[in-house]
Scaffold this motif. Structure first.
Motif, short mmCIF file in Angstrom:
data_model
loop_
_atom_site.label_atom_id
_atom_site.label_comp_id
_atom_site.label_asym_id
_atom_site.label_seq_id
_atom_site.Cartn_x
_atom_site.Cartn_y
_atom_site.Cartn_z
N ILE A 39 0.82 -1.21 0.00
CA ILE A 39 0.00 0.00 0.00
C ILE A 39 0.86 1.27 0.00
O ILE A 39 0.34 2.38 0.06
CB ILE A 39 -0.98 0.02 1.19
CG1 ILE A 39 -0.23 0.05 2.53
CG2 ILE A 39 -1.92 -1.18 1.13
CD1 ILE A 39 -1.14 0.22 3.74
N GLY A 40 2.18 1.09 -0.05
CA GLY A 40 3.07 2.23 -0.14
C GLY A 40 3.23 3.01 1.15
O GLY A 40 3.76 4.13 1.15
N ARG A 41 2.83 2.42 2.25
CA ARG A 41 2.92 3.05 3.57
C ARG A 41 2.78 1.95 4.62
O ARG A 41 2.35 0.84 4.29
CB ARG A 41 1.82 4.10 3.76
CG ARG A 41 0.39 3.58 3.50
CD ARG A 41 -0.62 4.71 3.42
NE ARG A 41 -1.89 4.30 2.85
CZ ARG A 41 -3.02 4.16 3.54
NH1 ARG A 41 -3.03 4.40 4.86
NH2 ARG A 41 -4.14 3.81 2.95
N PRO A 42 3.13 2.22 5.87
CA PRO A 42 2.96 1.18 6.88
C PRO A 42 1.49 0.85 7.08
O PRO A 42 0.61 1.70 6.92
CB PRO A 42 3.57 1.79 8.14
CG PRO A 42 3.54 3.26 7.91
CD PRO A 42 3.73 3.45 6.43
N GLN A 43 1.23 -0.39 7.41
CA GLN A 43 -0.14 -0.84 7.65
C GLN A 43 -0.70 -0.08 8.86
O GLN A 43 -0.10 -0.07 9.95
CB GLN A 43 -0.15 -2.34 7.90
CG GLN A 43 -1.51 -2.94 8.14
CD GLN A 43 -2.47 -2.73 6.98
OE1 GLN A 43 -3.60 -2.29 7.19
NE2 GLN A 43 -2.01 -3.02 5.76
N PRO A 44 -1.85 0.60 8.71
CA PRO A 44 -2.41 1.37 9.83
C PRO A 44 -2.60 0.56 11.11
O PRO A 44 -2.42 1.10 12.20
CB PRO A 44 -3.75 1.86 9.27
CG PRO A 44 -3.49 2.00 7.80
CD PRO A 44 -2.60 0.84 7.45
N LEU A 45 -2.93 -0.72 10.99
CA LEU A 45 -3.07 -1.54 12.19
C LEU A 45 -1.74 -1.63 12.96
O LEU A 45 -1.72 -1.61 14.19
CB LEU A 45 -3.53 -2.95 11.81
CG LEU A 45 -5.01 -3.14 11.52
CD1 LEU A 45 -5.27 -4.55 11.02
CD2 LEU A 45 -5.87 -2.83 12.73
N LEU A 46 -0.64 -1.74 12.23
CA LEU A 46 0.66 -1.81 12.88
C LEU A 46 1.01 -0.48 13.55
O LEU A 46 1.55 -0.46 14.66
CB LEU A 46 1.74 -2.19 11.88
CG LEU A 46 3.16 -2.29 12.45
CD1 LEU A 46 3.24 -3.44 13.45
CD2 LEU A 46 4.19 -2.45 11.36
N VAL A 47 0.71 0.61 12.88
CA VAL A 47 0.94 1.94 13.45
C VAL A 47 0.20 2.06 14.78
O VAL A 47 0.73 2.58 15.78
CB VAL A 47 0.50 3.04 12.47
CG1 VAL A 47 0.60 4.41 13.13
CG2 VAL A 47 1.35 2.99 11.20
N GLU A 48 -1.02 1.55 14.81
CA GLU A 48 -1.82 1.59 16.04
C GLU A 48 -1.12 0.83 17.17
O GLU A 48 -1.04 1.32 18.30
CB GLU A 48 -3.19 0.97 15.78
CG GLU A 48 -4.05 0.81 17.02
CD GLU A 48 -5.25 -0.09 16.79
OE1 GLU A 48 -5.67 -0.78 17.75
OE2 GLU A 48 -5.77 -0.11 15.65
N PHE A 49 -0.61 -0.36 16.87
CA PHE A 49 0.07 -1.15 17.90
C PHE A 49 1.32 -0.42 18.42
O PHE A 49 1.58 -0.41 19.62
CB PHE A 49 0.45 -2.53 17.36
CG PHE A 49 -0.61 -3.57 17.59
CD1 PHE A 49 -0.57 -4.38 18.71
CD2 PHE A 49 -1.65 -3.73 16.70
CE1 PHE A 49 -1.55 -5.33 18.94
CE2 PHE A 49 -2.63 -4.68 16.91
CZ PHE A 49 -2.58 -5.49 18.04
N GLU A 50 2.08 0.17 17.51
CA GLU A 50 3.28 0.88 17.94
C GLU A 50 2.91 2.06 18.82
O GLU A 50 3.55 2.29 19.86
CB GLU A 50 4.07 1.35 16.71
CG GLU A 50 5.50 1.74 17.01
CD GLU A 50 5.63 3.06 17.76
OE1 GLU A 50 6.52 3.18 18.64
OE2 GLU A 50 4.83 3.99 17.48
N GLN A 51 1.90 2.81 18.46
CA GLN A 51 1.51 3.99 19.23
C GLN A 51 0.96 3.62 20.60
O GLN A 51 1.00 4.44 21.52
CB GLN A 51 0.49 4.80 18.44
CG GLN A 51 1.08 5.45 17.19
CD GLN A 51 0.07 6.21 16.36
OE1 GLN A 51 -1.14 6.05 16.52
NE2 GLN A 51 0.55 7.05 15.46
N ARG A 52 0.48 2.38 20.73
CA ARG A 52 -0.02 1.91 22.02
C ARG A 52 1.08 1.27 22.86
O ARG A 52 0.83 0.74 23.93
CB ARG A 52 -1.16 0.91 21.81
CG ARG A 52 -2.43 1.55 21.27
CD ARG A 52 -3.48 0.49 20.94
NE ARG A 52 -3.67 -0.42 22.06
CZ ARG A 52 -3.63 -1.75 21.94
NH1 ARG A 52 -3.39 -2.32 20.78
NH2 ARG A 52 -3.82 -2.52 23.00
N GLY A 53 2.33 1.31 22.36
CA GLY A 53 3.45 0.81 23.13
C GLY A 53 3.55 -0.70 23.18
O GLY A 53 4.12 -1.26 24.13
#
Length: 237
Positions: A39-53
Motif C-alpha cells: 500500500i506504499g505506507r505502513p499498515q495502519p493496524l501496525l501503526v496503532e500497535f506501535e503507538q499503544r506501546g
C-alpha cells in the motif's frame, strides 16, 4: 474452518511470490500488477500497535514484502530485520529503505524455517502472511515462531478471516477457532484476539473479481479497501 476443511476457494492457492513481485504471469493470462498488501505506507493496524506501546526491542517483520512496515518501525529507532521468501520483494525493500535513509536489515528467508534466528526477537510482526500458508506450512511456521521469539516476547499478527467472500482474496482464510487452538499453551498465551480490517490496494484482477459478484468492501479516506482480518497478539510463554 479447521485444518481439515481449509481450502483455496477461488483465490489461487499455489502462488510463486517471486513471479508475482516481478509482475509475471502466475498462470496463463493471470498476472498481478502490484500485490494488494503493498500500500506504499505502513499498515495502519501496525501503526496503532506501535503507538499503544506494544512493540519492544529487536523486531522481526516476517513476510515483510517490500518493507514498509519494517522501515516504519526502524525509522522510530527499533532494530528491525525483515524477511521474505521473494528475492524481488527484498530488493524492493532495500531500495525503499535506502531512499528514506533508514537502517533495516532485509534477508530472503523461508517463513516455515526461520533458520539462524533462534531466541533472537522480543517482538515479531506478521501482516497478511498466515492466510497464505497451507495448514502444513502453517504448523511449521508457528513452530519456527516458537523458536525465534524470546520467552515473554510477543507476536502481533493480522490475517484474513473466514467470511462469505474471503475466498476471493485469501488462499487459506483463518478462523478464530483455528487461531485459538494454534496459539495455545504450553507455548503461547493469547493476550488479544479481535476482528478488524486490513488496508489493501487492489489491482485490476482483484477489482474485477469483486465486481463480478457485487462485493463492495468499505474504503478508507485514501480510497484503499478495508478487508476483514483477525488481529492477534500472543505472548510466548
Amino acid at each position: 474452518m479447521t485444518d481439515k476443511d481449509a481450502g483455496p476457494g477461488t483465490f489461487p492457492a499455489a502462488i510463486d511470490y517471486e513471479r508475482m513481485y516481478r509482475g509475471e504471469e502466475l498462470s496463463p493470462g493471470v498476472a498481478i500488477q502490484r500485490p494488494p498488501w503493498d500500500i506504499g505506507r505502513p499498515q495502519p493496524l501496525l501503526v496503532e500497535f506501535e503507538q499503544r506501546g506494544r512493540i519492544h526491542d529487536d523486531v522481526l517483520d516476517v513476510g515483510c514484502g517490500p518493507g514498509d512496515n519494517a522501515i516504519y518501525l526502524a525509522s522510530l529507532g527499533y532494530r528491525v530485520i525483515g524477511l521474505d521468501v521473494a528475492a524481488t520483494a527484498i530488493g524492493a525493500a532495500r531500495s525503499r529503505a535506502a531512499k528514506q535513509g533508514v537502517p533495516v536489515s532485509f534477508e530472503t528467508a523461508d517463513a516455515t524455517l526461520l533458520v539462524g534466528h533462534d531466541g533472537r526477537f522480543y517482538t515479531v510482526v506478521s501482516s497478511a502472511l498466515l492466510h497464505c500458508l497451507t495448514p502444513e506450512q502453517r504448523r511449521a511456521h508457528v513452530a519456527a515462531l516458537t523458536r525465534v521469539i524470546k520467552p515473554g516476547g510477543r507476536l502481533i499478527q493480522f490475517c484474513f478471516t473466514t467470511t462469505d467472500c474471503a475466498e476471493l482474496y485469501a488462499p487459506y482464510p483463518i478462523s478464530e477457532e483455528t487461531l485459538r487452538s494454534t496459539f495455545a499453551p504450553p507455548n503461547w498465551s493469547i493476550t488479544m484476539l479481535r476482528p478488524d480490517r486490513l488496508t489493501v490496494e487492489p489491482d485490476e484482477t482483484m477489482s474485477e473479481r469483486f465486481a463480478r459478484i457485487g462485493f463492495r468492501p468499505e474504503l478508507d479516506d485514501q480510497g484503499a479497501l478495508l478487508l476483514p482480518v483477525l488481529v492477534l497478539e500472543a505472548q510466548r510463554i
